[in-house]
Design an enzyme around this catalytic site. Structure first.
Site, mmCIF file in Angstrom:
data_model
loop_
_atom_site.group_PDB
_atom_site.id
_atom_site.type_symbol
_atom_site.label_atom_id
_atom_site.label_comp_id
_atom_site.label_asym_id
_atom_site.label_seq_id
_atom_site.Cartn_x
_atom_site.Cartn_y
_atom_site.Cartn_z
ATOM 1 N N GLY A 195 24.851 12.366 -30.649
ATOM 2 C CA GLY A 195 24.692 13.122 -29.382
ATOM 3 C C GLY A 195 24.309 11.884 -28.388
ATOM 4 N N ALA B 242 14.239 11.919 -35.301
ATOM 5 C CA ALA B 242 14.957 13.304 -34.909
ATOM 6 C C ALA B 242 13.733 14.341 -35.228
ATOM 7 C CB ALA B 242 16.289 13.345 -35.698
ATOM 8 N N ARG B 243 14.089 14.758 -36.320
ATOM 9 C CA ARG B 243 12.872 15.802 -36.875
ATOM 10 C C ARG B 243 12.581 15.612 -38.466
ATOM 11 N NH1 ARG B 243 11.904 16.235 -32.202
ATOM 12 N NH2 ARG B 243 11.763 18.495 -30.883
ATOM 13 N N GLU C 201 4.089 17.464 -40.259
ATOM 14 C CA GLU C 201 3.651 16.667 -39.379
ATOM 15 C C GLU C 201 2.444 17.291 -38.650
ATOM 16 O OE1 GLU C 201 5.969 15.677 -35.384
ATOM 17 O OE2 GLU C 201 7.332 14.876 -37.230
ATOM 18 N N HIS D 71 5.266 10.638 -33.937
ATOM 19 C CA HIS D 71 5.936 11.359 -33.219
ATOM 20 C C HIS D 71 6.154 10.815 -31.546
ATOM 21 C CE1 HIS D 71 8.477 15.455 -32.878
ATOM 22 N NE2 HIS D 71 9.020 14.437 -31.736
ATOM 23 N N GLY E 44 8.795 9.229 -29.991
ATOM 24 C CA GLY E 44 9.934 8.866 -29.387
ATOM 25 C C GLY E 44 10.028 8.839 -27.731
HETATM 26 C C1 DGY Z 1 11.675 16.211 -28.081
HETATM 27 O O1 DGY Z 1 11.762 16.065 -26.719
HETATM 28 O O2 DGY Z 1 12.331 17.277 -28.831
HETATM 29 C C2 DGY Z 1 11.065 14.877 -28.683
HETATM 30 O O3 DGY Z 1 10.811 15.043 -30.299
HETATM 31 C C3 DGY Z 1 9.214 14.993 -28.374
HETATM 32 O O4 DGY Z 1 9.596 14.116 -27.073
#
Ligand code: DGY
Length: 324
Positions: A155, A236-237, A266, A285, A287
Site C-alpha cells: 500500500g 503494521a499491526r 500491546e 508503536h 510509526g
Molecule cells: C495508524 O495510524 O494506524 C498507526 O498505527 C498509528 O499512527
C-alpha cells in the site's frame, strides 16, 4: 441543536479548534485511554466521535449511539472499527491515510537497519560496560545494501518503504492481493506469493492492514520458510504475526532477528518472552510518532469530522458508499 463531538483523547495541535467550528466538544480529559464504560455512556449524546486506535467502535457501542453520524479515527488503520456496522447504519468513517506514510516508512527502515545490524544488542553491550578492545567478530550482522527486501502489503506505506529500499540498492519483492504496476515500473518491484517472498527475501517488512484475512499471516509455517539469516520487521499491526511462533523462531534462530513497532498483545508486559531475546528489538508503536505527523493526523481527523457533520464527503473516508 448544535452537534456534539465526543473526543476520546486530547489531540495535538489545532484539532480542537477545527472541531469547535462544527459543534460543541465533549473531551475525555484524562491523559489515558477513555474508559469503555464512559465511552458507551457519553456516545449516547454524540453526533460525531473523534477516536483513537485504542477505542473499539463496535456494534455494542453503535447501539448506544442513536445520533451518531460520523466516526473519525486519528489513525490510518481501521481494525478498531466495525466498518460494516457503521456503513449499515449510514455512519461515515474517516481515517488518516497519506499524512503518516513517510514517517512510518522512515521508522520501518530504522527498524530494518536496527535488526540487520544488531543495533539493539550493540547499545545493550556498551551500556552493560562490556565494550573492551576492538574485536573482529563482535556483533556481526546482515548486509542491507544490495540485499533483497520483501514487502508484505504494497500500500502507501509499503511503497514508501520500497522507495527507501531502492535507495539502498535493494531488490524489491512484494506480496499482496493485487499487483501494483506503477511500483513495478518505478522500482522494478516483483510481485510474489507470500510463500515465495518469504523464501527469497533477506529482510521482510510487514506493512499490510490487519483484517480477518491477514490475522497471523506470519504463522509458524511462514516463519519456517524464511532464511535463517533473514530479519522480520513489523510496522503494521501486532496480530499479523503469531507472537508465540515468532518467539520460538527467534529463540531457535530460525530467523536472525526481528524488529517490532507493534506487538500482540500491546502493550507487552515487561516479563514478556519477546523482551528477553537479544535478537529482537521492540519499540512502543511509534510509526507515526513525529511532532509534524501527529499534528497532521490530528488535523485531518478533525477536518473529516467537520465535513462529515456537514454531510460533505470527508477528505479520507473508509466507507464512501454511505454518501449514496
Ligand atoms: C495508524 O495510524 O494506524 C498507526 O498505527 C498509528 O499512527
Amino acid at each position: 441543536m448544535a452537534s456534539s463531538i465526543l473526543v476520546t483523547r486530547r489531540p495535538p495541535g489545532t484539532a480542537l479548534d477545527i472541531l469547535s467550528s462544527a459543534g460543541s466538544i465533549d473531551l475525555w480529559e484524562p491523559d489515558e485511554i477513555m474508559l469503555r464504560v464512559e465511552l458507551v455512556r457519553r456516545v449516547a449524546e454524540a453526533d460525531a466521535v473523534y477516536c483513537m486506535l485504542t477505542d473499539h467502535i463496535d456494534s455494542e457501542l453503535l447501539d448506544a449511539a442513536p445520533r451518531l453520524r460520523v466516526v473519525s479515527n486519528m489513525a490510518v488503520g481501521l481494525d478498531n472499527i466495525d466498518l460494516e456496522a457503521c456503513t449499515s447504519r449510514g455512519i461515515a468513517v474517516g481515517h488518516t491515510p497519506g499524512v503518516l506514510t513517510e514517517a512510518t516508512a522512515d521508522l520501518a527502515m530504522a527498524l530494518l537497519l536496527g535488526a540487520a545490524r544488531r543495533i539493539g544488542e550493540g547499545i545493550d553491550y556498551v551500556r552493560a560496560g562490556s565494550w573492551g578492545e576492538f574485536r573482529l567478530d563482535l556483533l556481526l550482522g546482515q548486509e542491507v545494501h544490495s540485499s533483497t527486501i520483501g514487502v508484505v502489503g504494497m500500500g502507501r506505506i509499503g511503497a514508501a518503504v520500497a522507495r527507501r529500499a531502492a535507495g539502498f540498492g535493494m531488490s524489491i519483492l512484494y506480496s499482496g492481493p493485487s499487483r501494483k504496476p506503477a511500483i513495478e515500473q518505478e522500482l522494478g518491484a516483483q510481485h510474489h506469493r507470500l510463500d515465495d517472498l518469504l523464501r527469497l527475501a533477506d529482510h521482510v517488512v510487514i506493512t499490510a492492514p490487519l483484517t480477518p484475512e491477514t490475522h497471523h499471516l506470519i504463522s509458524e509455517d511462514a516463519l519456517r520458510l524464511m532464511k535463517p539469516t533473514a530479519t522480520l520487521t513489523n510496522v503494521a499491526r501486532g496480530p499479523l504475526v503469531d507472537t508465540a511462533a515468532l518467539v520460538d523462531a527467534l529463540q531457535n534462530r530460525l530467523i536472525a532477528s526481528a524488529a517490532l513497532d507493534v506487538t500482540d498483545p500491546e502493550p507487552l508486559s515487561s516479563d514478556h518472552p519477546l523482551l528477553s531475546l537479544p535478537n529482537c528489538i521492540v519499540i512502543p508503536h511509534l510509526g507515526s510518532a513525529t511532532l509534524k505527523t501527529r499534528a497532521a493526523m490530528a488535523d485531518l481527523a478533525a477536518r473529516n469530522v467537520v465535513l462529515g457533520l456537514r454531510g460533505k464527503p470527508m477528505e479520507a473516508c473508509a466507507n464512501p458508499e454511505v454518501y449514496g
